[in-house]
Design a protein around this motif. Structure first.
Motif: not given
Length: 333
Positions: A59, A84, A86, A91-92, A94-96, A99, A183-184, A186
């Motif tokens: 990440y 990843r 973070y 942030t983790s 949001k990224d989930y 993803f 943060s988070g 994309t």
């Protein structure tokens, strides 16, 4: 419910409930997966690298090599993989959500309003190799009444139907000509919130890898517009010097390349010679031309090719949004 369990749920429920409006992931599923994958926030991957969901890869260029296990053909294998890393739990989370959205194999799971249906679809799409993964997630949801958070975001009783319920989705729109990466974020989520395609975001901001953007990075959300220098020459003619080209002469004298071509009968804007006398003003005006939009065209690039400004093309063709043109459209200039 233990104090540790309660504290964990309280810490992640805020981010989990924000997933539904944007990513169509139920809070109960997100909280339960985070709890299982992170051992309720106590795993080394979580305490050191803030990775709640065991998502592999990197990440923002940050990754952590950790020992893990996978099940294939009923056999458990111990492996080492990159996960990843973070800057925060938020942030983790949001990224989930991002993803699951950017990987097409999870498409059928998104928007399902029953937690059993959604985790089944996520599991069958290959999120985890543990054959008991689905039942473990359901047990966590039911033991801790996590479905209460689903009712909050859906605003209706959770049904057994796999058909998504039409509910209000208050996605925070991005407005303005620029955006600072949070943060988070994309490129795909920024694209959906701003209405600017990922390809244009990449092109306008000189991004080499569309999967890598950085926290605090400022992104341009509008096509670059050719700037015309206001200062005009007092002379009505200009003598070409070494290093000159027609576009720079036009910019220096407050006019356009196309206007100079028409005034001086120059067919090829790239062919002028040292010592050539260029008229800067006059009554001559060429007949109107038409350009047909091709695949991949953007208005600012078309304007540059034609030797005019994006604003001129917009005004002449009644185009309100410079980002919205279509293949086959006739552009007058």
């Amino acid at each position: 419910m233990s104090i540790q369990t309660e504290n964990f749920i309280n810490k992640v429920k805020g981010g989990a409930t924000q997933l539904w409006p944007i990513y169509k992931v139920l809070p109960s599923v997100a909280i339960a997966q985070a709890a299982l994958e992170s051992a309720w926030g106590t795993s080394g991957l979580t305490t050191k690298y803030n990775n709640l969901f065991g998502i592999k890869g990197s990440y923002g260029g940050n990754a952590a090599s950790m020992a893990t296990w996978e099940v294939y053909g009923g056999i458990t294998y111990n492996i080492t993989a990159n996960f990843r890393a973070y800057p925060s739990w938020e942030t983790s989370i949001k990224d989930y959500g991002a993803f699951l959205n950017v990987n097409s194999r999870y498409k059928k799971a998104l928007g399902l309003t029953n937690y059993k249906d959604q985790i089944k679809a996520i599991h069958e799409a290959g999120y985890a190799t543990d054959p008991n993964y689905q039942s473990k997630i359901i047990s966590i949801i039911e033991a801790n009444n996590l479905v209460q958070f689903d009712k909050q975001v859906l605003n209706v009783p959770v049904s057994l139907s796999t058909k998504p319920v039409a509910v209000a989705t208050p996605i925070t729109k991005i407005i303005g000509s620029s955006y600072t990466v949070e943060s988070g974020d994309t490129l795909s989520t920024i694209s959906s919130r701003s209405g600017v395609s990922v390809d244009n975001l990449v092109k306008w901001n000189g991004i080499k890898n569309k999967n890598v953007i950085n926290f605090g990075q400022k992104l341009v959300l509008k096509a670059p517009v050719e700037k015309v220098v206001a200062a005009k020459s007092s002379s009505k003619t200009y003598t070409v010097k070494s290093g000159d080209n027609l576009s720079t002469i036009a910019a220096k004298n407050g006019t356009t390349t196309k206007a100079l071509q028409d005034l001086n009968s120059i067919k090829d804007a790239n062919k002028i010679s040292i010592g050539q006398l260029i008229k800067l003003s006059g009554a001559a005006k060429s007949s109107e031309g038409t350009y047909i939009v091709k695949s991949g065209d953007v208005l600012s690039v078309i304007a540059q090719k034609l030797g005019v400004t994006t604003k001129q093309l917009q005004d002449k063709n009644g185009i309100k949004n410079a980002n919205k043109i279509y293949v086959g459209q006739k552009i007058k200039y």
